[in-house]
Enzyme design. Sequence first.
Site, PDB file in Angstrom:
ATOM      1  N   ARG A  80      40.208  35.193  78.322  1.00 41.49           N
ATOM      2  CA  ARG A  80      41.280  34.230  78.068  1.00 41.49           C
ATOM      3  C   ARG A  80      40.838  33.173  77.064  1.00 41.49           C
ATOM      4  NH1 ARG A  80      43.913  31.741  83.325  1.00 41.49           N
ATOM      5  NH2 ARG A  80      42.102  30.386  83.242  1.00 41.49           N
ATOM      6  N   LYS A 183      45.178  28.550  76.820  1.00 40.74           N
ATOM      7  CA  LYS A 183      44.742  27.366  77.577  1.00 40.74           C
ATOM      8  C   LYS A 183      44.164  26.339  76.616  1.00 40.74           C
ATOM      9  CE  LYS A 183      42.705  26.621  82.143  1.00 40.74           C
ATOM     10  NZ  LYS A 183      43.894  26.577  83.012  1.00 40.74           N
ATOM     11  N   GLU A 219      56.552  27.417  84.607  1.00 43.21           N
ATOM     12  CA  GLU A 219      55.479  27.248  85.589  1.00 43.21           C
ATOM     13  C   GLU A 219      55.449  25.855  86.175  1.00 43.21           C
ATOM     14  OE1 GLU A 219      51.434  27.777  84.206  1.00 43.21           O
ATOM     15  OE2 GLU A 219      52.091  27.724  82.141  1.00 43.21           O
TER      16      GLU A 219
HETATM   17  C1  LIG Z   1      44.629  27.167  84.026  1.00 39.76           C
HETATM   18  C2  LIG Z   1      46.100  27.176  84.208  1.00 39.76           C
HETATM   19  C3  LIG Z   1      46.735  27.875  85.250  1.00 39.76           C
HETATM   20  C4  LIG Z   1      45.970  28.572  86.350  1.00 39.76           C
HETATM   21  O1  LIG Z   1      45.189  29.638  85.929  1.00 39.76           O
HETATM   22  P1  LIG Z   1      44.028  30.208  86.855  1.00 39.76           P
HETATM   23  O2  LIG Z   1      43.361  31.213  86.014  1.00 39.76           O
HETATM   24  O3  LIG Z   1      44.674  30.809  88.056  1.00 39.76           O
HETATM   25  O4  LIG Z   1      43.167  29.059  87.223  1.00 39.76           O
HETATM   26  C5  LIG Z   1      48.112  27.891  85.287  1.00 39.76           C
HETATM   27  N1  LIG Z   1      48.841  27.242  84.369  1.00 39.76           N
HETATM   28  C6  LIG Z   1      48.289  26.540  83.365  1.00 39.76           C
HETATM   29  C7  LIG Z   1      49.164  25.839  82.385  1.00 39.76           C
HETATM   30  C8  LIG Z   1      46.901  26.492  83.252  1.00 39.76           C
HETATM   31  O5  LIG Z   1      46.345  25.794  82.252  1.00 39.76           O
END
Ligand SMILES: *Cc1c(COP(=O)(O)O)cnc(C)c1O
Length: 340
Positions: A80, A183, A219
């Site tokens: 990722r 991210k 989300e």
């Molecule tokens: C990091 C993140 C998540 C959660 O991802 P995980 O891999 O399950 O920790 C969900 N939404 C956003 C916007 C994120 O930055």
Amino acid sequence: MVNLDWKNLPFGYEKTNYNVRCYYKNGSWGKLEISSSDHINIHMAATSLHYGQEAFEGLKAYRGKDGKVRLFRWEENAKRMQSSARGILMAEVPTELFHKAILKVVELNQEFIPPYGTGAALYLRPLLIGTGPQVGVKPSNEYLFMVFTSPVGPYFKEGFKPVDMLLCRSFDRAAPLGTGHIKVGGNYAASLASLKKGHDLGYASVIYLDAKEKQYIDECGPANFFGIKGDTYVTPKSHSILPSITNMSLIELVKDLGFKAERRPVHIDELKAFDEVGACGTAAIISPIRSITDESNDIRYEYCKDGKPGPVSTKIYERLLAIQFGEEPDVHGWVEVLDF
Ligand SMILES: *Cc1c(COP(=O)(O)O)cnc(C)c1O
């Protein structure tokens, strides 16, 4: 082991002994370096400071029932971070370098890995930033990849208890063809004002809708959304949400229970049909949702009528934790047991 109040750790920064760093210059990555400083020294014209060339990851090291330390699906974090790097034109951190860095930083900070049974874990924060100077809008030629750690307690101080969410209408987090799927810090900058608004109104977090039609769920702040309807786990499909590794794992766990899993657009009208809804991510695993209040019309969707998290959410939450803490066999091959 250092002496900390393990049971009452916040989800915050707690200084540990070391962090690890690696610099990218002249087209290649240098050697992994160890530092005991929690500061970095970078050029004032660095692209990370002006144009948001910054990506991060979040994962945890868990001390298991057997005393051994486990990492959970770190390869997915490495992949990722590479996808984030491609998305904003940064140098990619090779998987081997990512692995070496997280192993090293956990080993160096062993005495900060919370004891088994406290619910706490050692959070790892990998960070990739553009460090080279640019004044025009251009990607940097130089990058810093680093990983620091902090022992953390649960993300929500309520723990595994249902929380209230605000369905956000006055802000968007990510544009339909923007950077919501990677991210990067820019998404978080765009979310701060809405999160503050939610918190000020007494909500644990906010739920974002798709920025174009404002009809579909994207989300929940820094966590993915899921709903349970009968024997089906449903989670939104959208280009502007971050693919959560926790969500990916919960999908496998509900399938193990004989449930179906669907990743598809989730219309807000569907909120009234769910038996259980929740937010999921590394920090909290699952935050069960008790209510969702629509900011535009005060319509309130309610769940957990008996005040307790739903049975399916509870089961998959407990199973995932049991795998991470080595209480149940790792049948999916998600865990790396560290040996130092
Ligand atoms: C990091 C993140 C998540 C959660 O991802 P995980 O891999 O399950 O920790 C969900 N939404 C956003 C916007 C994120 O930055």
